[in-house]
Design an enzyme around this catalytic site. Structure first.
Site, PDB file in Angstrom:
ATOM      1  N   ASP A 105      12.142 -26.487  63.772  1.00  0.00           N
ATOM      2  CA  ASP A 105      12.092 -25.381  62.813  1.00  0.00           C
ATOM      3  C   ASP A 105      11.873 -25.979  61.418  1.00  0.00           C
ATOM      4  O   ASP A 105      12.813 -26.371  60.730  1.00  0.00           O
ATOM      5  CB  ASP A 105      13.408 -24.599  62.874  1.00  0.00           C
ATOM      6  CG  ASP A 105      13.419 -23.386  61.961  1.00  0.00           C
ATOM      7  OD1 ASP A 105      12.546 -23.295  61.069  1.00  0.00           O
ATOM      8  OD2 ASP A 105      14.309 -22.530  62.126  1.00  0.00           O
ATOM      9  N   GLU A 198      24.893 -26.375  58.249  1.00  0.00           N
ATOM     10  CA  GLU A 198      23.983 -25.348  58.747  1.00  0.00           C
ATOM     11  C   GLU A 198      24.762 -24.558  59.793  1.00  0.00           C
ATOM     12  O   GLU A 198      24.756 -24.882  60.973  1.00  0.00           O
ATOM     13  CB  GLU A 198      22.724 -25.995  59.339  1.00  0.00           C
ATOM     14  CG  GLU A 198      21.599 -25.000  59.579  1.00  0.00           C
ATOM     15  CD  GLU A 198      21.653 -24.374  60.950  1.00  0.00           C
ATOM     16  OE1 GLU A 198      22.431 -23.399  61.133  1.00  0.00           O
ATOM     17  OE2 GLU A 198      20.926 -24.843  61.832  1.00  0.00           O
ATOM     18  N   GLU A 207      28.760 -16.348  66.491  1.00  0.00           N
ATOM     19  CA  GLU A 207      29.383 -17.592  66.939  1.00  0.00           C
ATOM     20  C   GLU A 207      30.389 -18.137  65.932  1.00  0.00           C
ATOM     21  O   GLU A 207      31.154 -19.036  66.245  1.00  0.00           O
ATOM     22  CB  GLU A 207      28.358 -18.650  67.336  1.00  0.00           C
ATOM     23  CG  GLU A 207      27.566 -18.251  68.569  1.00  0.00           C
ATOM     24  CD  GLU A 207      26.666 -19.333  69.096  1.00  0.00           C
ATOM     25  OE1 GLU A 207      26.508 -19.408  70.326  1.00  0.00           O
ATOM     26  OE2 GLU A 207      26.127 -20.116  68.296  1.00  0.00           O
ATOM     27  N   HIS A 356      13.697 -20.540  63.880  1.00  0.00           N
ATOM     28  CA  HIS A 356      14.200 -20.420  65.255  1.00  0.00           C
ATOM     29  C   HIS A 356      15.170 -19.254  65.401  1.00  0.00           C
ATOM     30  O   HIS A 356      15.420 -18.793  66.516  1.00  0.00           O
ATOM     31  CB  HIS A 356      14.860 -21.740  65.696  1.00  0.00           C
ATOM     32  CG  HIS A 356      16.217 -21.989  65.122  1.00  0.00           C
ATOM     33  ND1 HIS A 356      16.414 -22.437  63.824  1.00  0.00           N
ATOM     34  CD2 HIS A 356      17.459 -21.850  65.653  1.00  0.00           C
ATOM     35  CE1 HIS A 356      17.704 -22.580  63.603  1.00  0.00           C
ATOM     36  NE2 HIS A 356      18.355 -22.224  64.689  1.00  0.00           N
TER      37      HIS A 356
END
Length: 510
Positions: A105, A198, A207, A356
């Site tokens: 990405d 990130e 998540e 992505h």
């Protein structure tokens, strides 16, 4: 699909206890508080049940309830099972598949590289923490471009072993120190000047890696230190999705010259009750200008704020079209350390290079025609699952106010979507699809928990594909590790009905 299953085996209401507070976002949803006792009259879906509280009946989220008789068992399960699903989560980052996707990405990776490069002078001799470093790409950027005094590259997955090799291979071992372990358990000798990570997921929060970042911030970031990203925002837009609607719904109108429309309600439940991940929306499909609905300040955001996040929206339809749903994406901003330096933006929206993450599509149950000048207003609620901490629900509530008097589109609408993890190597909180008694038996639960309760499971092998069987064997292996022969427990596996079915039995409580 047990869509009409009553609350109890004998048709009587089932008494359940609330695990957490819930605020209903529609007139057909019940609000309740933790420890309330509700009577479940029906379970029309795996996500929503029809229940009663103080004489009032409405829908309640199934994940917020547990049968009263299972309360003690749930406490035991909580001690055994990991609500963060770390085993599967970090295992997925222990292989190269996700790292290849992220490193490929360019928009994502170049944004972090640009942040390091444009702030290289200010980063000199600073202490940096790269949290969730993966293969260490950000740490290597720091070492090669900015000459910090030290970079602590923290990674919980087993890929950290290879990250150390990459650091050595690229002659950065004097600057970069790789630490394997969870952020919450990592010890550093000093506080850091910069915390970079990130952590963003689908719909920004999914998540919930951001919790680890906030805990590391509170523990290790010095006063006046810098967070990268410094802020982030979730954006939303009403949109058309004609091709997806045609693929999943209109297809059933006349395939091969036959009328398959009775399958459309089933298609709606199967394809439109969950968000479509990795969706790519064309800018021409946006019915209005997007707006930021939830904004995070990474310096002030608290862990408890993550439990429920709310936003409001108001869109003015800019061109007539068919309103199929909402599309969401996020932006992340990196403040500059340089005087009058420019902020770097990572934008995952349709007007930027694809990432992505792509975008996430939330489909309406039925499309609605809208016209230029109409307005779409409402709210969004991101509610974290009280049990499985990486999961969440997204509830959208909206009204369409028509600019045409003859069009009656002013009714209120509400829809809730569940975002959950599912990986092939998943060992807990599994999504199992069984062909059971001639119908699809859908169950989202821990396999060990299921066997503890039901004792026996029979699978028709001919209807299961190879990948599911491999996946299921892992679950059985985990169950075998729990069985204690010394305590009288016994797990048996045998083929029945001429080898067409696999029967698994647990003959003693776990």
């Amino acid at each position: 699909m047990q869509s009409d299953k009553e609350g109890g085996d004998d048709g009587c209401p089932e008494e359940c206890i609330a695990l957490s507070d819930f605020t209903g976002s529609g007139s057909d949803q019940l609000a309740f508080t933790s420890e309330d006792k509700l009577l479940v009259h029906a379970k029309p879906s795996s996500d929503w049940w029809w229940a009663e509280l103080h004489g009032v009946i409405g829908y309640v989220p199934a994940s917020y309830l547990r049968p009263v008789g299972a309360a003690k068992e749930r406490d035991e399960e909580t001690c055994l099972e990991d609500p963060w699903q770390d085993e599967e989560y970090f295992a997925s980052y222990g292989t190269l598949r996700l790292h290849l996707e992220m490193l490929s990405d360019k928009s994502r990776t170049e944004a972090y590289r640009q942040v390091i490069f444009t702030n290289s002078a200010s980063l000199r001799n600073k202490v940096v923490m790269d949290l969730g470093c993966g293969t260490g790409i950000i740490s290597l950027f720091c070492a090669q471009l900015s000459q910090p005094s030290v970079v602590y590259a923290v990674e919980a997955s087993s890929i950290a072993e290879y990250t150390r090799q990459l650091v050595k291979q690229n002659d950065c071992e004097e600057v970069v120190t790789v630490l394997q372990g969870r952020a919450e358990e990592t010890e550093l000798p000093v506080q850091v000047d910069v915390l970079v990570s990130e952590w963003m997921g689908t719909c920004l929060l999914f998540e919930f890696m951001v919790e680890s970042v906030l805990l590391a911030r509170d523990r290790w970031l010095r006063k006046g230190g810098v967070m990268w990203p410094s802020s982030a925002a979730l954006a939303l837009v009403p949109c058309q999705a004609e091709s997806y609607y045609a693929e999943k719904m209109a297809f059933w109108e006349q395939p091969y010259g036959l009328d398959f429309t009775p399958l459309q309600p089933l298609a709606q439940r199967e394809f439109f009750t969950k968000p479509k991940f990795s969706h790519l929306i064309d800018p021409s499909e946006c019915l209005s200008a997007p707006c930021d609905i939830i904004t995070l300040d990474m310096y002030t955001l608290q862990v408890e704020d993550l439990e429920e996040m709310k936003g409001q929206f108001h869109f003015c339809v800019e061109r007539s079209g068919v309103f199929h749903g909402f599309t969401a994406w996020f932006t992340a901003h990196f403040e500059s350390l340089e005087t009058e330096g420019a902020t770097v933006e990572l934008n995952t929206g349709p007007n930027s290079e694809p990432t992505h993450w792509k975008q996430t599509l939330f489909m309406l149950d039925s499309p609605v025609s809208v016209y230029e000048g109409d307005s779409i207003s409402g709210s969004i609620v991101l509610h974290r699952n009280p049990i499985w901490r990486r999961h969440m629900t997204v509830t959208l509530q909206w009204n369409i106010n028509s600019s045409k008097e003859e069009t009656d589109n002013c009714q209120a609408n509400i829809k809730t979507f569940t975002l959950f993890t599912l990986t092939l190597m998943n060992n807990s909180s599994i999504m199992l699809f069984f062909n059971h008694c001639g119908s699809i038996f859908f169950m989202q639960c821990d396999f060990v928990t299921y066997m503890r309760r039901q004792r026996v499971l029979t699978l028709p092998l001919e209807s299961l594909d190879f990948f599911f069987l491999c996946f299921f064997c892992i679950c059985v292996h985990r169950l075998e590790q729990r069985v204690s022969p010394c305590g009288g427990e016994r797990l048996t596996k045998c083929l029945i009905n001429g080898g067409d079915q696999l029967k698994i039995s647990l003959t003693h409580p776990l």
